[in-house]
Write a protein that holds these residues in place. Structure first.
Motif, mmCIF file in Angstrom:
data_model
loop_
_atom_site.group_PDB
_atom_site.id
_atom_site.type_symbol
_atom_site.label_atom_id
_atom_site.label_comp_id
_atom_site.label_asym_id
_atom_site.label_seq_id
_atom_site.Cartn_x
_atom_site.Cartn_y
_atom_site.Cartn_z
ATOM 1 N N ALA A 1 0.455 -1.607 0.379
ATOM 2 C CA ALA A 1 0.262 -0.279 0.023
ATOM 3 C C ALA A 1 0.912 1.112 -0.074
ATOM 4 O O ALA A 1 0.655 2.243 -0.851
ATOM 5 C CB ALA A 1 -0.881 0.006 0.944
ATOM 6 N N ALA A 2 2.107 1.390 0.758
ATOM 7 C CA ALA A 2 2.651 2.115 1.100
ATOM 8 C C ALA A 2 3.832 2.572 -0.078
ATOM 9 O O ALA A 2 3.772 3.890 -1.156
ATOM 10 C CB ALA A 2 3.184 2.441 1.773
ATOM 11 N N GLN A 3 3.732 1.634 -1.400
ATOM 12 C CA GLN A 3 4.716 1.267 -2.685
ATOM 13 C C GLN A 3 3.608 1.694 -3.478
ATOM 14 O O GLN A 3 4.219 2.535 -4.463
ATOM 15 C CB GLN A 3 4.930 0.392 -2.816
ATOM 16 C CG GLN A 3 6.270 -0.279 -2.498
ATOM 17 C CD GLN A 3 5.760 -2.343 -2.759
ATOM 18 O OE1 GLN A 3 5.942 -2.452 -3.098
ATOM 19 N NE2 GLN A 3 7.867 -1.874 -2.681
ATOM 20 N N GLY A 4 2.566 2.594 -3.299
ATOM 21 C CA GLY A 4 1.370 3.316 -4.002
ATOM 22 C C GLY A 4 0.632 1.760 -5.355
ATOM 23 O O GLY A 4 1.397 0.918 -5.359
ATOM 24 N N ASP B 1 5.974 1.339 8.026
ATOM 25 C CA ASP B 1 6.281 0.482 9.354
ATOM 26 C C ASP B 1 6.942 1.109 10.740
ATOM 27 O O ASP B 1 6.622 0.607 11.375
ATOM 28 C CB ASP B 1 7.499 -0.998 8.292
ATOM 29 C CG ASP B 1 7.492 -2.078 8.762
ATOM 30 O OD1 ASP B 1 5.806 -2.952 8.353
ATOM 31 O OD2 ASP B 1 8.167 -1.925 9.843
ATOM 32 N N PHE B 2 7.455 2.357 10.633
ATOM 33 C CA PHE B 2 8.273 2.515 11.264
ATOM 34 C C PHE B 2 6.605 3.057 12.892
ATOM 35 O O PHE B 2 7.217 2.714 13.823
ATOM 36 C CB PHE B 2 8.956 3.716 11.665
ATOM 37 C CG PHE B 2 9.380 4.299 12.706
ATOM 38 C CD1 PHE B 2 10.789 4.163 13.576
ATOM 39 C CD2 PHE B 2 8.872 5.279 13.689
ATOM 40 C CE1 PHE B 2 11.152 4.338 14.444
ATOM 41 C CE2 PHE B 2 9.559 5.664 14.454
ATOM 42 C CZ PHE B 2 10.781 5.927 15.253
ATOM 43 N N ARG C 1 10.338 7.431 -2.499
ATOM 44 C CA ARG C 1 9.194 6.701 -1.481
ATOM 45 C C ARG C 1 9.812 5.249 -0.977
ATOM 46 O O ARG C 1 9.009 5.051 0.102
ATOM 47 C CB ARG C 1 9.690 5.753 -3.051
ATOM 48 C CG ARG C 1 8.719 6.856 -4.096
ATOM 49 C CD ARG C 1 7.298 6.696 -3.898
ATOM 50 N NE ARG C 1 6.544 5.879 -4.058
ATOM 51 C CZ ARG C 1 5.186 5.689 -4.796
ATOM 52 N NH1 ARG C 1 5.479 5.988 -6.320
ATOM 53 N NH2 ARG C 1 4.651 3.950 -4.682
ATOM 54 N N ALA C 2 10.569 5.000 0.223
ATOM 55 C CA ALA C 2 11.470 4.025 0.607
ATOM 56 C C ALA C 2 11.702 4.633 1.375
ATOM 57 O O ALA C 2 11.050 3.988 2.425
ATOM 58 C CB ALA C 2 13.133 4.135 0.485
ATOM 59 N N TYR C 3 11.793 5.725 2.127
ATOM 60 C CA TYR C 3 11.274 6.448 2.720
ATOM 61 C C TYR C 3 9.823 6.781 3.559
ATOM 62 O O TYR C 3 9.545 5.904 4.897
ATOM 63 C CB TYR C 3 11.385 8.115 3.800
ATOM 64 C CG TYR C 3 11.457 9.038 4.582
ATOM 65 C CD1 TYR C 3 11.879 8.971 5.704
ATOM 66 C CD2 TYR C 3 9.901 9.556 4.546
ATOM 67 C CE1 TYR C 3 10.899 9.424 6.753
ATOM 68 C CE2 TYR C 3 9.718 9.932 5.488
ATOM 69 C CZ TYR C 3 10.540 10.723 6.739
ATOM 70 O OH TYR C 3 9.992 11.015 7.678
ATOM 71 N N ILE D 1 17.067 9.208 -7.815
ATOM 72 C CA ILE D 1 17.461 9.224 -6.557
ATOM 73 C C ILE D 1 17.326 9.232 -5.873
ATOM 74 O O ILE D 1 16.316 8.355 -4.836
ATOM 75 C CB ILE D 1 19.487 8.998 -6.299
ATOM 76 C CG1 ILE D 1 20.071 8.525 -7.326
ATOM 77 C CG2 ILE D 1 19.397 8.732 -4.830
ATOM 78 C CD1 ILE D 1 21.897 8.738 -7.151
ATOM 79 N N GLY D 2 16.557 11.038 -5.766
ATOM 80 C CA GLY D 2 15.862 11.701 -4.652
ATOM 81 C C GLY D 2 14.927 10.708 -4.513
ATOM 82 O O GLY D 2 13.853 10.820 -3.613
#
Length: 159
Positions: free
Chosen positions: A5-8, A39-40, A31-33, A25-26
């Motif tokens: 879900a977080a990945q879209g 999850d954090f 997206r990774a953040y 990269i940014g």
């Protein structure tokens, strides 16, 4: 929120891997953040600490009697932005403000026993969250990722 879900959501028939964004990269860091941050929050629970509050508590436990100015500097935030974080930790009885001898304007931050216990529980949850989230990576890949992130932050020169 799940990793997927977080990945879209992916629209059927649309090849997202061909977007120019995938080569930036940014964009990929952001997206990774989003995935890591989501999850954090899940790992620390509904009434858990935010990442900023966790960071502040971690530094107060590591450096007892740290001043608010020093803590703000270490966190890379304005001192005025730290007030709400310290207020929250104090309300949770995780730390207390203490006077600094010789300077009545400065206050040191001292973790309480409850604060140290909360930190111990939180760091275990955060480590489990990272183990789970990065389980597809080898230990070498995780070490490389961490080294690269530290390099971006300019920390590799300090170590």
């Amino acid at each position: 929120m799940s990793r997927e879900a977080a990945q879209g959501a992916q629209r059927p028939g649309v090849d997202h891997s061909r977007s120019d964004l995938e080569d930036l990269i940014g964009y990929n860091l952001k997206r990774a953040y989003i995935i890591v941050q989501s999850d954090f929050r899940d790992a620390l629970g509904a009434d858990g600490m935010s990442a900023r509050v966790f960071t502040a508590l971690s530094l107060c436990v590591k450096y007892p009697n740290i001043t608010q100015s020093e803590l703000a500097r270490m966190m890379g935030i304005e001192r005025s932005g730290l007030v709400a974080i310290v207020d929250e930790l104090e309300a949770r009885e995780h730390l207390r403000r203490a006077r600094v001898p010789g300077d009545r304007r400065v206050q040191a931050l001292v973790p309480t026993d409850a604060g140290r216990a909360a930190y111990d529980a939180a760091i275990q949850a955060v480590r489990a969250h990272e183990d789970r989230l990065f389980s597809d990576m080898t230990s070498s890949e995780r070490a490389t990722l961490l080294a690269l992130l530290k390099k971006i932050r300019g920390l590799e020169k300090q170590q």
